[in-house]
Scaffold this motif. Structure first.
Motif, PDB file in Angstrom:
ATOM      1  N   UNK A 156       0.833  -1.205   0.000  1.00  0.00           N
ATOM      2  CA  UNK A 156       0.000   0.000   0.000  1.00  0.00           C
ATOM      3  C   UNK A 156       0.864   1.249   0.000  1.00  0.00           C
ATOM      4  N   UNK A 157       0.474   2.245  -0.823  1.00  0.00           N
ATOM      5  CA  UNK A 157       1.210   3.506  -0.834  1.00  0.00           C
ATOM      6  C   UNK A 157       0.318   4.716  -1.119  1.00  0.00           C
ATOM      7  N   UNK A 158      -0.996   4.513  -1.287  1.00  0.00           N
ATOM      8  CA  UNK A 158      -1.896   5.612  -1.643  1.00  0.00           C
ATOM      9  C   UNK A 158      -2.381   6.317  -0.377  1.00  0.00           C
ATOM     10  N   UNK A 159      -1.463   7.007   0.291  1.00  0.00           N
ATOM     11  CA  UNK A 159      -1.768   7.584   1.605  1.00  0.00           C
ATOM     12  C   UNK A 159      -2.683   8.806   1.523  1.00  0.00           C
ATOM     13  N   UNK A 160      -2.812   9.388   0.355  1.00  0.00           N
ATOM     14  CA  UNK A 160      -3.706  10.536   0.233  1.00  0.00           C
ATOM     15  C   UNK A 160      -5.172  10.122   0.190  1.00  0.00           C
ATOM     16  N   UNK A 194       8.632   7.777   9.120  1.00  0.00           N
ATOM     17  CA  UNK A 194       9.427   8.998   8.960  1.00  0.00           C
ATOM     18  C   UNK A 194       8.889   9.854   7.806  1.00  0.00           C
ATOM     19  N   UNK A 195       7.945   9.318   7.045  1.00  0.00           N
ATOM     20  CA  UNK A 195       7.262  10.035   5.973  1.00  0.00           C
ATOM     21  C   UNK A 195       5.997  10.658   6.561  1.00  0.00           C
ATOM     22  N   UNK A 196       5.882  11.974   6.505  1.00  0.00           N
ATOM     23  CA  UNK A 196       4.740  12.650   7.115  1.00  0.00           C
ATOM     24  C   UNK A 196       3.422  12.230   6.474  1.00  0.00           C
ATOM     25  N   UNK A 197       3.452  11.842   5.201  1.00  0.00           N
ATOM     26  CA  UNK A 197       2.215  11.370   4.567  1.00  0.00           C
ATOM     27  C   UNK A 197       1.701  10.113   5.263  1.00  0.00           C
ATOM     28  N   UNK A 222       6.603  -1.360  12.709  1.00  0.00           N
ATOM     29  CA  UNK A 222       7.746  -0.624  12.169  1.00  0.00           C
ATOM     30  C   UNK A 222       8.982  -1.513  12.274  1.00  0.00           C
ATOM     31  N   UNK A 223      10.033  -1.141  11.532  1.00  0.00           N
ATOM     32  CA  UNK A 223      11.214  -2.005  11.502  1.00  0.00           C
ATOM     33  C   UNK A 223      12.517  -1.301  11.849  1.00  0.00           C
ATOM     34  N   UNK A 224      12.456  -0.079  12.355  1.00  0.00           N
ATOM     35  CA  UNK A 224      13.661   0.575  12.859  1.00  0.00           C
ATOM     36  C   UNK A 224      13.304   1.377  14.105  1.00  0.00           C
ATOM     37  N   UNK A 225      14.305   1.646  14.917  1.00  0.00           N
ATOM     38  CA  UNK A 225      14.100   2.488  16.093  1.00  0.00           C
ATOM     39  C   UNK A 225      13.669   3.888  15.665  1.00  0.00           C
ATOM     40  N   UNK A 226      14.232   4.384  14.577  1.00  0.00           N
ATOM     41  CA  UNK A 226      13.871   5.714  14.098  1.00  0.00           C
ATOM     42  C   UNK A 226      12.392   5.790  13.755  1.00  0.00           C
ATOM     43  N   UNK A 227      11.875   4.780  13.080  1.00  0.00           N
ATOM     44  CA  UNK A 227      10.458   4.764  12.721  1.00  0.00           C
ATOM     45  C   UNK A 227       9.572   4.542  13.946  1.00  0.00           C
ATOM     46  N   UNK A 228      10.057   3.761  14.887  1.00  0.00           N
ATOM     47  CA  UNK A 228       9.307   3.584  16.126  1.00  0.00           C
ATOM     48  C   UNK A 228       9.172   4.913  16.860  1.00  0.00           C
ATOM     49  N   UNK A 229      10.271   5.641  16.935  1.00  0.00           N
ATOM     50  CA  UNK A 229      10.252   6.946  17.597  1.00  0.00           C
ATOM     51  C   UNK A 229       9.302   7.907  16.869  1.00  0.00           C
ATOM     52  N   UNK A 230       9.332   7.889  15.527  1.00  0.00           N
ATOM     53  CA  UNK A 230       8.454   8.770  14.755  1.00  0.00           C
ATOM     54  C   UNK A 230       6.989   8.423  14.978  1.00  0.00           C
ATOM     55  N   UNK A 231       6.677   7.145  15.083  1.00  0.00           N
ATOM     56  CA  UNK A 231       5.296   6.729  15.333  1.00  0.00           C
ATOM     57  C   UNK A 231       4.821   7.204  16.695  1.00  0.00           C
ATOM     58  N   UNK A 232       5.699   7.103  17.692  1.00  0.00           N
ATOM     59  CA  UNK A 232       5.345   7.575  19.039  1.00  0.00           C
ATOM     60  C   UNK A 232       5.139   9.088  19.031  1.00  0.00           C
ATOM     61  N   UNK A 233       6.058   9.808  18.418  1.00  0.00           N
ATOM     62  CA  UNK A 233       5.983  11.272  18.400  1.00  0.00           C
ATOM     63  C   UNK A 233       4.783  11.778  17.616  1.00  0.00           C
ATOM     64  N   UNK A 234       4.275  10.990  16.674  1.00  0.00           N
ATOM     65  CA  UNK A 234       3.112  11.399  15.885  1.00  0.00           C
ATOM     66  C   UNK A 234       1.807  11.220  16.651  1.00  0.00           C
ATOM     67  N   UNK A 235       1.897  10.591  17.831  1.00  0.00           N
ATOM     68  CA  UNK A 235       0.704  10.386  18.664  1.00  0.00           C
ATOM     69  C   UNK A 235      -0.386   9.609  17.931  1.00  0.00           C
ATOM     70  N   UNK A 236       0.025   8.656  17.110  1.00  0.00           N
ATOM     71  CA  UNK A 236      -0.957   7.775  16.484  1.00  0.00           C
ATOM     72  C   UNK A 236      -1.568   6.900  17.581  1.00  0.00           C
ATOM     73  N   UNK A 237      -2.885   6.851  17.681  1.00  0.00           N
ATOM     74  CA  UNK A 237      -3.518   6.112  18.787  1.00  0.00           C
ATOM     75  C   UNK A 237      -3.449   4.597  18.575  1.00  0.00           C
ATOM     76  N   UNK A 238      -2.436   3.961  19.114  1.00  0.00           N
ATOM     77  CA  UNK A 238      -2.299   2.510  19.030  1.00  0.00           C
ATOM     78  C   UNK A 238      -2.343   1.925  20.436  1.00  0.00           C
TER      79      UNK A 238
END
Length: 688
Positions: A156-160, A194-197, A222-238
């Motif tokens: 999947x890539x159609x984030x819009x 890490x992609x804002x979209x 997610x598959x990296x610490x960087x992406x894990x951190x970005x997911x947390x910082x984005x406050x996605x409700x998981x």
């Protein structure tokens, strides 16, 4: 996941999944660098209960039931052996799934990961046929006592298209609200957060999915610490965080501890971890390209990952994948071109278990982890080399497992007729199963015997930081020269402050005779200061670390041996394909490739030359050729398939003669491995 070869993804780029080992090295160094504040293993060597770490943070609302669900979860990813990814649904085979679900349930798993792709199911409105197939698959799993981890939005890539995404998710999830057959839902496999979209899309889709499924926990892996951190910082409700791990296994404990710090009190689960047993998998430098050697490393990989998860207070890490893909399996492009992708299974395509399956069976039964590593050289692969041990500077020595010489048991490891240089020495080497703690004292000992020995024979501890970079080493005294009986060598050293991993090296260099090694023991001699870390409120008790001495290890099946092993470097464990040495590798010196036609015009002359002062070609890997036959000057002739050539020591240039086999274009891919790592390129001509 990020690994040696691809496994599905969330965009076109993600589908390629970094096949290059050099690119994997970049990802490791950039995305897995652990924070300086990450907790060290708390008195690992002597902790009575290392799985229960001190509580530093409180629970978030709803975390307790999610954590309670994760603790007993025994999950494995699944595709049928003949139909991967979307072909699982388009070539739906209920009978094959029934057999597989029965086998994995009898093996001890209680949950199975099922992945669906929006385009295959039908987007934005799924077809009723595909919805019925999904429903029957979930029901079939339940009939075998298996819960389902349902992964949505693969490929999947159609984030819009948020509206279309909601329409599709609503239709797929209709009827499953609060369904106890579903363990949890992964909105998207390995989302690039890490992609804002992507994070914007998840911010809209996650609450929508949560509202549709009610009490079923929701995440996005997610598959990296960087992406894990970005997911947390984005406050996605998981409701939980799902982290996938495909890096060097000795880094797992530090990565898991850092991941726990990143997510705080929210539950964490390792939703994927795996290693391909493809014979030419070079993720772990120094492994002979034999099924036995690769399967042994896969077994130790899973044993190390599971032990790290246990010490970090996490549930059992979910292995990728249940069974190998068949040689004629339907696999979508570009994954179908990556041979290694077919061999991540715990079971072979004929249903027989690999050694890693035995390790997972013991984990499923809750047994204590075996920390041995063929300490007595009792096990061997089909080429006669000892399993688990890798080979450093293969071209500068003769390595063998000698069944005629031993201090105890029935064999020993032998190094004879060895060379060496000031930067690196021929050696057997490996990484122990248990993680290390910085500023902790460790001892390695081994028994050594010599015959007409010259040069130096010793053992060493080589230290690596959290990014896999070589820090330094500590060595034992040299063994006496000449012919000697069994003598014990030992070295005790304190792990450097920045150390995250260690290798044991059994070295013999500049030796015109033979040195034998046997009965290797590695353990901690003093513990590090305890460090507070976030604590799960529900986790299995930890297991005290036993001394790593010779014990029974899994039996390795034997088959005919393929080509010669590749040559590892001192840093090969943490940085695949990179060699220790004086060469300046930053910036990376390029590999020059020039081509010209022979005078008669029938052949293409290819010259490969490495640059950089002191740089040398370690080996040349020829990929799958297209309409070409290759003669390596000074090497093999008539090469038409993938193969590896080891040039003489000190080689800086290779010449090849490439001949067109039939009318049409010809292409020859190469991977040149020099002192700085891998360089991938190709040569070819059009149809003319």
């Amino acid at each position: 996941m990020i690994r040696l070869c691809p496994r599905g993804g969330t965009s076109v780029a993600a589908r390629f999944r970094l096949v290059s080992v050099l690119l994997a090295l970049i990802i490791v160094s950039m995305n897995l660098a652990l924070d300086a504040a990450a907790a060290q293993p708390a008195a690992l060597a002597h902790a009575e209960n290392p799985g229960r770490l001190s509580s530093a943070l409180g629970e978030t609302p709803g975390a307790a039931p999610v954590r309670a669900m994760l603790v007993p979860l025994k999950l494995v990813s699944y595709f049928p052996a003949r139909n991967g990814w979307e072909y699982m649904w388009s070539n739906w085979d209920l009978e094959a799934m029934d057999r597989d679900f029965a086998q994995l349930a009898s093996f001890g798993f209680n949950s199975v990961r099922i992945i669906v792709q929006a385009p295959t199911i039908g987007y934005p409105r799924p077809s009723q046929l595909m919805l019925d197939r999904l429903s029957r698959t979930i029901g079939l799993a339940a009939s075998h006592g298996l819960r389902v981890q349902l992964t949505l939005f693969d490929w999947w890539s159609d984030y819009e298209d948020i509206d279309g995404s909601r329409t599709w998710a609503s239709a797929v999830l209709a009827g499953y609200r609060g369904d106890s057959r579903i363990a949890y839902i992964d909105i998207q496999n390995e989302a690039n957060t890490t992609d804002s979209r992507v994070t914007t899309w998840l911010q809209h889709i996650a609450p929508f999915v949560k509202e549709r499924v009610g009490s079923i926990p929701v995440t996005s892996s997610v598959n990296t610490i960087e992406r894990l951190r970005a997911l947390v910082h984005a406050n996605v409700p998981v409701d939980l965080y799902d982290f996938h791990f495909y890096y060097q296994p000795e880094l797992a404990y530090r990565a898991f501890m850092q991941a726990r710090q990143v997510v705080g009190p929210v539950p964490l689960f390792v939703g994927e971890a795996g290693y391909s047993t493809y014979v030419n998998n070079r993720f772990a430098g120094g492994l002979p390209p034999t099924p036995g050697a690769q399967e042994a490393f896969q077994e130790q990989f899973h044993r190390t990952i599971q032990y790290a998860a246990h010490l970090a207070g996490l549930p059992m890490a979910a292995p990728w994948i249940f069974k190998d893909f068949a040689s004629d399996a339907m696999i979508p492009p570009p994954i179908d071109s990556y041979v290694a992708e077919r061999s991540f299974g715990l079971f072979r395509t004929d249903g027989t278990p690999k050694p890693a399956a035995g390790t997972l069976a013991r984990v499923l039964r809750g047994e204590q982890t075996d920390l041995s590593f063929n300490n007595g050289f009792e096990l061997s692969d089909e080429s006669g080399l000892p399993t688990y041990w890798r080979l450093h500077h293969l071209h500068q020595a003769r390595f063998s497992r000698d069944p005629t010489v031993s201090r105890s048991g029935g064999a020993s490891g032998a190094i004879s007729r060895s060379g060496g240089d000031d930067s690196s020495l021929p050696a057997f080497f490996l990484t122990p199963v248990a993680p290390i703690a910085a500023e902790t004292s460790y001892t390695v000992s081994a028994w050594v015997r010599g015959e007409s020995a010259t040069g130096l024979t010793r053992i060493a501890l080589a230290w690596f930081d959290e990014a896999g970079s070589y820090i330094g080493s500590d060595t034992s005294p040299n063994a006496p020269l000449g012919t000697i009986g069994w003598q014990q060598l030992a070295v005790t050293a304190v792990a450097p402050e920045t150390a995250a991993g260690v290798q044991i090296h059994l070295q013999s260099a500049f030796n015109s005779g033979t040195a034998w090694f046997d009965d290797v023991v590695f353990n901690a001699t003093a513990s590090a200061p305890a460090t507070a870390a976030p604590s799960p409120t529900a986790s299995a008790s930890g297991t005290p670390l036993p001394t790593m001495s010779a014990t029974t290890t899994p039996t390795i099946a034997t088959t005919p041996a393929p080509t010669a092993p590749t040559t590892p470097g001192l840093g090969a464990t943490a940085t695949p394909g990179q060699y220790a040495g004086p060469v300046a590798c930053s910036p990376r010196p390029p590999v020059a490739l020039t081509t010209s036609r022979d005078q008669d015009g029938t052949r293409l002359r290819v010259v490969i030359r490495v640059t950089g002062d002191g740089n040398r070609i370690r080996h040349l890997q020829i990929g799958a050729t297209q309409n070409a036959s290759i003669d390596v000057v000074g090497g093999p002739a008539g090469v038409t398939d993938a193969s590896t050539f080891l040039p003489p020591p000190g080689t800086t240039q290779l010449q090849l003669s490439v001949r067109r086999v039939a009318p049409g274009p010809m292409i020859v891919p190469f991977t040149v491995v020099d002192d700085c790592g891998e360089w991938t390129t190709f040569a070819g001509t059009g149809a003319g």
